[in-house]
Design a protein around this motif. Structure first.
Motif, PDB file in Angstrom:
ATOM      1  N   GLY A 208      32.295  38.584  40.534  1.00  0.00           N
ATOM      2  CA  GLY A 208      33.026  37.423  41.033  1.00  0.00           C
ATOM      3  C   GLY A 208      32.851  37.256  42.528  1.00  0.00           C
ATOM      4  N   ASP A 231      28.238  36.018  39.691  1.00  0.00           N
ATOM      5  CA  ASP A 231      29.262  35.000  39.523  1.00  0.00           C
ATOM      6  C   ASP A 231      28.760  34.051  38.443  1.00  0.00           C
ATOM      7  OD1 ASP A 231      31.729  34.078  41.686  1.00  0.00           O
ATOM      8  OD2 ASP A 231      31.125  32.640  40.160  1.00  0.00           O
ATOM      9  N   TYR A 278      39.675  39.182  42.474  1.00  0.00           N
ATOM     10  CA  TYR A 278      38.961  38.552  41.365  1.00  0.00           C
ATOM     11  C   TYR A 278      39.703  38.687  40.041  1.00  0.00           C
ATOM     12  CZ  TYR A 278      35.292  38.258  37.723  1.00  0.00           C
ATOM     13  OH  TYR A 278      34.561  37.967  36.603  1.00  0.00           O
TER      14      TYR A 278
END
Length: 399
Positions: A208, A231, A278
């Motif tokens: 992330g 991501d 995250y």
């Protein structure tokens, strides 16, 4: 400069792909930087006064007991005029921040896109997958009130979501994460150097990564390491890769990938698997899957490290749980509340990391002395969100 005086937006470090604001756009960010610090300080303190002097006594008189949980406090506080005023200001400050950042980015989109392409084209350190399905939980809301969230694209090959995100972080945090908004990444470097000063991880995985602001400091601190940052959003990855290249972090490969399925990587491939703010973006089903995959790709003796806000334990007062929960209901963070109520240690244990190998640590953002030259050590603000985190970590047992 006193610590409670917000720095001007001119303190932002404008790397080669950073959006350039006009005088008026920078002035708007200066206003929002000051407003955010004011809301988290003087105005924010009024919430506890309202609770102690009005809301709690009224609740006790009506129900004959104290609130049972943070949700009962929320329902009661939402009727209080001070809290409603504060909440409206906070929500509007985020919407104004997004409007300003988006305006700055779209005004110079052609120029920014050209700069980003110069850093990205012909490099195998940016790997996108146009066929990757977008996780449903990532499309549930415009996270942080960001139009289009992390994935929105104005046109094919767009990077405006990343530029907007990077542009406004300084204002959102009141400058508390430094000129590059990388105080979290700097904190990771400082923590590991104190914890294991001679450790040299061979491979590091960041889940992330968004625009890479937290992984770039790690990559620069371990230039011999192979660093992978993943991501699901192509728009932020295009910008993140260019940003990292511009800042000299050439040992990071950015990959569009869903962390629920990292089958591309073999078992035990990484010495360090980490996230920064995250986990609260994940659904209740996705989070344990990602922890399990993280454990699988982590090498024996390796480090799993998650920077987050503290979990809502029995030791945390209900009022504090309520005020930390604000983002879940007012800042388009739909999984925040449920995630912080999880027993992360249990989730990590079920993923294969024994309790006796787990730990928690308080990790403070590295204060940028060029912005806050008189900042006190260990200072925290905005309920800890801008300056400090809890780390939930584990050292994987040796094989």
């Amino acid at each position: 400069m006193k610590q409670d005086v917000p720095p001007p937006y001119t303190a932002v470090a404008r790397h080669a792909v950073f959006p350039t604001p006009t005088h008026d756009e920078a002035a708007r960010y200066n206003f929002l930087t000051a407003l955010n610090k004011y809301l988290s300080g003087s105005i924010g303190a009024g919430n506890k006064i309202a609770y102690d002097t009005r809301v709690l006594p009224a609740f006790q008189a009506e129900h004959g007991r104290d609130p049972r949980d943070r949700f009962e406090i929320r329902d009661a506080m939402n009727q209080d005029p001070w809290h409603r005023y504060w909440s409206a200001l906070k929500r509007n400050s985020m919407e104004m921040r997004q409007q300003n950042g988006r305006s700055i980015t779209l005004r110079q989109l052609d120029e920014l896109s050209a700069k980003v392409r110069q850093f990205n084209e012909g490099r195998d350190t940016l790997q996108l997958d146009p066929d990757l399905p977008l996780p449903h939980y990532m499309n549930a809301a415009d996270i942080h009130c960001m139009p289009g969230s992390y994935h929105g694209e104005e046109r094919p090959g767009d990077m405006s979501a990343g530029a907007n995100y990077d542009s406004g972080l300084f204002a959102t945090t009141g400058g508390g994460l430094g000129a590059l908004s990388d105080g979290g990444g700097q904190a990771l470097v400082e923590w590991i150097r104190k914890e294991r000063p001679d450790w040299k991880p061979r491979r590091i995985l960041d889940l992330g990564c968004t625009v890479g602001h937290n992984i770039v400091p790690l990559a620069l601190a371990f230039p011999e390491a192979e660093v992978i940052a993943i991501d699901t959003a192509a728009a932020v990855l295009r910008y993140a890769h260019a940003r990292a290249q511009a800042l000299g972090a050439r040992n990071i490969t950015f990959i569009q990938m869903n962390a629920e399925d990292m089958s591309r990587f073999p078992d035990g491939h990484f010495d360090w698997v980490q996230t920064t703010m995250y986990l609260h973006e994940l659904s209740g089903k996705a989070l344990p899957r990602i922890i399990r995959e993280s454990e699988r790709v982590l090498a024996p003796g390796g480090l799993m490290f998650h920077l987050e806000q503290p979990q809502y334990s029995d030791d945390m007062p209900l009022y504090e749980q309520f005020i930390r929960d604000w983002d879940a209901f007012n800042n388009n963070e739909p999984y925040w509340s449920a995630m912080h109520a999880l027993d992360l240690k249990q989730v990590m244990e079920e993923a294969g990391l024994p309790r006796d190998r787990q730990f928690t640590a308080r990790v403070l953002a590295v204060v940028d002395r060029s912005i806050f030259p008189q900042a006190a050590e260990g200072a925290e603000e905005d309920h800890g969100r801008a300056a400090a985190w809890n780390a939930y970590g584990a050292w994987k047992p040796e094989a």
